[in-house]
Design an enzyme around this catalytic site. Sequence first.
Site, short mmCIF file in Angstrom:
data_model
loop_
_atom_site.label_atom_id
_atom_site.label_comp_id
_atom_site.label_asym_id
_atom_site.label_seq_id
_atom_site.Cartn_x
_atom_site.Cartn_y
_atom_site.Cartn_z
N HIS A 267 -7.76 -14.16 44.87
CA HIS A 267 -8.72 -15.26 44.93
C HIS A 267 -10.10 -14.73 45.29
CE1 HIS A 267 -10.48 -19.16 45.78
NE2 HIS A 267 -9.51 -19.64 45.04
N ASP A 318 -1.93 -21.51 42.11
CA ASP A 318 -1.19 -21.53 40.85
C ASP A 318 0.16 -20.82 40.91
OD1 ASP A 318 -3.09 -22.98 39.35
OD2 ASP A 318 -4.34 -21.19 39.28
#
Length: 382
Positions: A267, A318
Site C-alpha cells: 500500500h 483487496d
Amino acid sequence: MAEAPQIYEGAIDKGLEGIVACTTAISSIQGNTLSYRGFTIEDLAQNSTFEETAFLLWNDRLPTAAELEKIKTDLATEATLSPEFISALKAMPSKGVHPMAWLRTAVSMMAHWDQDAQDNSPEANQRKAVRLTAKMGAIVCAFEAIRNGKEPVQPKKDKSLAWNFMSMLKGGAEPKADHVKIFDTCLILHADHELNCSAFATRVTTSSLSDLHSAIVSAIGALKGPLHGGANEQVMLMLKRIGTIEKAQQFVKDALNAKEKVMGIGHRVYKDGDPRAAILRKISDKLTKESGEHHLYEMSILIDDTMYKEKGLMPNVDFYSATVYYSMGIPIDLYTPIFAVSRIAGWCAHAMEQYEKNRIYRPRGKWTGKMNQTWKPVAQRG
Ligand code: COA
C-alpha cells in the site's frame, strides 16, 4: 503582470507520493487508523450500516432516527431501474465485456434520465448522490442477469442495500442473514479512503465544474485498474492459479524473482498494515470454513506471511475481500464492481467537498521532449 506560480519538482514521476493535494474532512489515515468523519472504521464496521455510513460521509454527522429511516427508504426506493433504462442496458453488448467497462457506460447513461444532471447545486448533488448510490448495486445485478439471459430483478423497498444486492444477484432469492450482514460490513469498509486514485479522479473532474455523473465515470475508470480496485478480482484468480497450499510459498518467491506484483499486497500509505484487511481476514477465516474451502484462507495466510518475510509488505483491503466474496458465491469478475457499489458513497462526498471550495486542478509537466524542431513537407521526410 502576475508572477507564474512556483514549481515543486520533488515528486515528479513518483506517483505524487507524499504530495498533499487538497484539504479534506471526509476520511483520514493516521498510521494504521482509518476514520470516516472522525469515527474509526472498526467502530463503524461493528455498529453502523452502509446507509448510515453514506449519510455520515455526505453530511459530516450521524443521522437522527428520522433521517436514518429516510435515507434507508430513499436508497431502497431509488434503486429501482426504469423499464427504459433496463432496455438501454440490454442493448449494450455484455458478452466478453468486463463488468467494470459495462458499469462505466451504464453509469454514464444514467445521467440521460436524471432531471438534475446539469445542476451542480448542493441540493441537486445530494439527490444525485442518493440516486447513484442506490442504483449502482442494482446495475451490477442487472448486468449479471442480462449476461445470463435473465430479467433483472427489482429491489424491495423495505430492505437494505446489502439485502437487495445479495438477493437481486441470485435472481430474487432470500439471502442468508449472515451473508447480508457481512456484505454490509464490506460496503462500510470500502466506502471511502482519503485521496486514493479514484477519489482523486473524482475531484479532478469535479474541479473543472463538470457534473457529478461525469466525475463518477472518471472514478469508475480509475478504480478498474489492477493497481487499484481491480486487485480484488486478480487476488482470486491468483489463488485459483496457485491451486494448492503447498504451492503458495513458491509462487510468491517466483513472483518476486520475476519482479511481478503479488496482487492485494502492499500500500502506498499503510506501511504497518491496512486496518480493513485485519477485519476482512477474520471474516475470510470464518466464511471459508463454512463453505468448506478453508484451504483458500490458508493459502492466503501463507502468501501474506511470505510477502511480509520477503519484502516487509502487508495485505491491503483487496487481499482478504477476494475470499470473502468467493465464499458467498459472488462471480469473480463482479468483485471490482462491488467495490464501486460501496465507494460511490465516498466519491460523491469527495465531489461535494470539491465543489464547496473549488479551484481547478492544473499541475505542471516537466518538459523532457525535443525543442526547436522545424516542420518539413511530407515529401522531404526520411
Ligand atoms: N508485490 C511485489 N512487490 C511489491 C508489491 C507487490 N504487491 N507492492 C509493492 N512491491 C514492491 C515494488 O516492487 C517495489 O519494490 P522495489 O523497491 O524493490 O522496486 C516496492 O515494493 C515499492 O512498490 P511500488 O509499486 O513503488 O509502491 P507504490 O506505493 O507505488 O504502489 C501499490 C502501491 C498498492 C500500487 C502496490 O503495492 C501494488 O501494486 N500492489 C499490488 C496491487 C494491489 O494490491 N493494489 C490494491 C491497492 S489497495
